[in-house]
Design an enzyme around this catalytic site. Sequence first.
Site, PDB file in Angstrom:
ATOM      1  N   HIS A 121      32.324  -2.797   7.378  1.00 42.81           N
ATOM      2  CA  HIS A 121      33.750  -3.125   7.513  1.00 42.81           C
ATOM      3  C   HIS A 121      34.469  -2.602   6.284  1.00 42.81           C
ATOM      4  CE1 HIS A 121      37.235  -5.463   8.967  1.00 42.81           C
ATOM      5  NE2 HIS A 121      37.513  -5.571   7.681  1.00 42.81           N
ATOM      6  N   CYS A 122      35.442  -1.730   6.495  1.00 42.38           N
ATOM      7  CA  CYS A 122      36.200  -1.124   5.401  1.00 42.38           C
ATOM      8  C   CYS A 122      37.455  -1.955   5.152  1.00 42.38           C
ATOM      9  CB  CYS A 122      36.573   0.320   5.749  1.00 42.38           C
ATOM     10  SG  CYS A 122      37.595   1.133   4.500  1.00 42.38           S
ATOM     11  N   PHE A 123      37.546  -2.540   3.967  1.00 40.61           N
ATOM     12  CA  PHE A 123      38.697  -3.387   3.651  1.00 40.61           C
ATOM     13  C   PHE A 123      39.955  -2.559   3.396  1.00 40.61           C
ATOM     14  CE2 PHE A 123      35.133  -6.165   2.663  1.00 40.61           C
ATOM     15  CZ  PHE A 123      35.539  -7.344   3.252  1.00 40.61           C
TER      16      PHE A 123
END
Length: 274
Positions: A121-123
């Site tokens: 998951h890329c913030f």
Amino acid sequence: MLVLRLLNVVAPAYFLCISLVTFVLQIFVFIPSMFRDPSTTPLFSPALLHGALFLFLSANALGNYVLVIQNSPEDLGKDLSLGKGAEVADWLDGSRSPGSALPSTHFCRLCARVTQRHDHHCFFTGNCIGSRNMRNFIMFCLYTSLACLDSLVAGMAYISATLSMSFADPLAFLTLLPQSISQFFSGALLSSEMFVILMLYLWLGIGLACAGFCCHQLLLILRGQTRYQVRKGMVVRARPWRENLQEVFGKKWLLGLLIPVQNVESSYRRQKEK
């Protein structure tokens, strides 16, 4: 969990703020300062060439950033049969993989959906990275790194001309920050110049981080793995590295290197259509 959700909102805003500051400094500060050289023709002046390069890098970084968000992994929770007695909550720890589910699927707590070939998951995009947007994510990291390093070189040239200092000595850049801090508090350095110097180190950090992350992702792709599979110790089927690259970048990989284009459809969607 609340901290992660807050980070999922703050990180994209932070990235867009840094991008806006970089664009303003390049267009209104660094590039105009390059027009001071009268010996070059306007067509081949360093300002125009550098401006064209920066706009090319920025357009690709921003374009792939938008495509990463636009091509968010589809929710497979509604289409997969999780088995008798199984619920979506069974995916929370990522340890269960029902026989009818596709391999390397994972339930993301932040996105609240099951994604195929989940990587992480890329913030900074507020989105999961999977089979649909992996190529755009790698291109985003690549061009962000190049844009930051380009801004670093332009900023060093601006500081060198403004403060009449030379970066021929490799230690000059390492000692620039402590010297600038002392000069700033003594009143010998303007706040705008100090701000540019701080941005130099920020561009260096972001550029190196994105370059390292991009190289790591490419290595995993060559091995046919995702970060989620490595973290969970999953065994993947050995395939030629060319097939692994083609699965992510597609046959028109050269076009994706030059302009932001939509990623290839996931293998799961092609299987559904058949």
